[in-house]
Design a protein around this motif. Structure first.
Motif, PDB file in Angstrom:
ATOM      1  N   SER A 143      -4.297   2.035   0.847  1.00  0.00           N
ATOM      2  CA  SER A 143      -5.129   1.387  -0.082  1.00  0.00           C
ATOM      3  C   SER A 143      -4.512   0.665  -1.096  1.00  0.00           C
ATOM      4  O   SER A 143      -5.285  -0.480  -1.475  1.00  0.00           O
ATOM      5  N   GLU A 144      -3.418   0.702  -1.455  1.00  0.00           N
ATOM      6  CA  GLU A 144      -2.663  -0.095  -2.248  1.00  0.00           C
ATOM      7  C   GLU A 144      -1.987  -1.421  -1.910  1.00  0.00           C
ATOM      8  O   GLU A 144      -1.226  -2.027  -2.589  1.00  0.00           O
ATOM      9  N   LEU A 145      -2.134  -1.492  -0.611  1.00  0.00           N
ATOM     10  CA  LEU A 145      -1.492  -2.723   0.242  1.00  0.00           C
ATOM     11  C   LEU A 145      -2.656  -3.500   0.426  1.00  0.00           C
ATOM     12  O   LEU A 145      -3.587  -3.298   0.635  1.00  0.00           O
ATOM     13  N   SER A 146      -2.117  -5.071   0.618  1.00  0.00           N
ATOM     14  CA  SER A 146      -3.039  -6.084   1.154  1.00  0.00           C
ATOM     15  C   SER A 146      -3.323  -5.735   2.594  1.00  0.00           C
ATOM     16  O   SER A 146      -2.431  -4.879   3.412  1.00  0.00           O
ATOM     17  N   GLY A 147      -4.484  -6.488   3.223  1.00  0.00           N
ATOM     18  CA  GLY A 147      -4.485  -6.476   4.521  1.00  0.00           C
ATOM     19  C   GLY A 147      -3.447  -6.707   5.536  1.00  0.00           C
ATOM     20  O   GLY A 147      -2.846  -6.049   6.558  1.00  0.00           O
ATOM     21  N   MET A 149      -0.236  -6.509   4.438  1.00  0.00           N
ATOM     22  CA  MET A 149       0.809  -5.671   4.522  1.00  0.00           C
ATOM     23  C   MET A 149       0.374  -4.688   5.390  1.00  0.00           C
ATOM     24  O   MET A 149       1.251  -3.735   6.068  1.00  0.00           O
ATOM     25  N   GLN A 150      -0.752  -3.936   5.491  1.00  0.00           N
ATOM     26  CA  GLN A 150      -1.149  -3.078   6.122  1.00  0.00           C
ATOM     27  C   GLN A 150      -0.910  -3.029   7.466  1.00  0.00           C
ATOM     28  O   GLN A 150      -0.361  -2.197   8.315  1.00  0.00           O
ATOM     29  N   LEU A 175      -7.348 -11.446   9.276  1.00  0.00           N
ATOM     30  CA  LEU A 175      -6.399 -11.963   8.600  1.00  0.00           C
ATOM     31  C   LEU A 175      -6.485 -13.565   8.469  1.00  0.00           C
ATOM     32  O   LEU A 175      -7.259 -14.167   9.384  1.00  0.00           O
ATOM     33  N   ARG A 179      -1.563 -15.643   7.157  1.00  0.00           N
ATOM     34  CA  ARG A 179      -0.832 -14.150   7.471  1.00  0.00           C
ATOM     35  C   ARG A 179      -0.955 -13.892   8.994  1.00  0.00           C
ATOM     36  O   ARG A 179      -0.155 -13.217   9.479  1.00  0.00           O
TER      37      ARG A 179
END
Length: 253
Positions: A143-147, A149-150, A175, A179
């Motif tokens: 949840s601490e990462l962007s889509g 990065m996930q 995306l 990205r």
């Protein structure tokens, strides 16, 4: 010199859900080290085809062979042995929010058990590096990462066990175009570097053209066209032409 035996073969695969026929005799083969994309409308049977290969759904008829071994009808340890050849990048990444990134990446290696943490962290770091992420995120939660990065973390998880075959389920969904192109580039480099066989289901034509050697179109439960990616916009098939160009007018209603 004889051609290598196909890595995956689907022969006459059918599947219905009640009165609705989803797959109607799907025939397809994928060679070792090949990247194949299956395109088609929503509801055309792409995901069902993938689930049949994974052994999550039993087809009504036909044959699915991986390295010459029949998947259909396999259960228990035999099915798990065959599945050990597979890696999977899920459409929504499907990361575990309760686990730190390093445990997510190594989940297939540990099956969720807490074993050899130092070695697992090292493996996670190596695979994150392969997808352009560094060790700073090892202890973060998804949840601490962007889509984007996930999606990279999910890709690192898919390759961590070094599977022979990787399935990509709509890898660029959600995306933005930049990205999405980063993910496409990563998939291309990973398939080439690791020598894996790849099967992607997508409705993203830019992705299909970039990551696949060949493309096949599924329509009304059948493969109606297959060919090299360079022919995708010059297929000579009116169904493919309408789909890839996104036209309302054509044989697809």
């Amino acid at each position: 010199m004889a051609s290598p035996a196909p890595k995956i073969v689907l022969d006459g695969v059918t599947k219905s859900f009640g009165p609705i026929s989803v797959l109607d005799g799907v025939n397809l083969s994928i060679d070792p080290g090949e990247s194949l994309a299956i395109i088609g409308q929503s509801g055309s049977g792409k995901s069902v085809t993938l689930k049949c290969i994974l052994g999550l759904i039993q087809p009504d008829a036909g044959s699915i062979r991986v390295d010459g071994e029949e998947i259909i009808g396999q259960r228990g340890k035999e099915l798990e042995r065959l599945r050990a050849k597979f890696g999977m990048l899920f459409q929504g990444s499907a990361l575990f929010d309760s686990l730190p990134i390093w445990r997510n990446v190594t989940f297939a290696l540990t099956q969720g058990h807490h074993r050899d943490a130092a070695r697992m962290r090292m493996i996670a770091e190596e695979n994150l590096e392969r997808v352009g992420l560094d060790a700073k995120i090892l202890d973060l939660r998804p949840s601490e990462l962007s889509g984007g990065m996930q999606k990279r973390v999910a890709l690192a998880r898919a390759i961590a066990p070094r599977p022979e075959i990787i399935f990509f389920d709509e890898p660029t969904t959600g995306l933005d175009p930049i990205r999405a192109d980063v993910i496409n580039d990563l998939i291309v480099s990973l398939v080439e570097d690791l020598g894996v066989t790849a099967l992607t289901i997508t409705h993203d034509m830019a992705s299909a053209r970039k990551i696949a050697h060949r493309v096949a179109m599924l329509y009304q439960g059948k493969i109606i066209w297959r060919g090299p990616r360079d022919r995708l916009y010059d297929s000579g098939n009116p169904y493919v032409d309408q789909f890839v160009q996104g036209r309302a007018d054509g044989p697809i209603s």
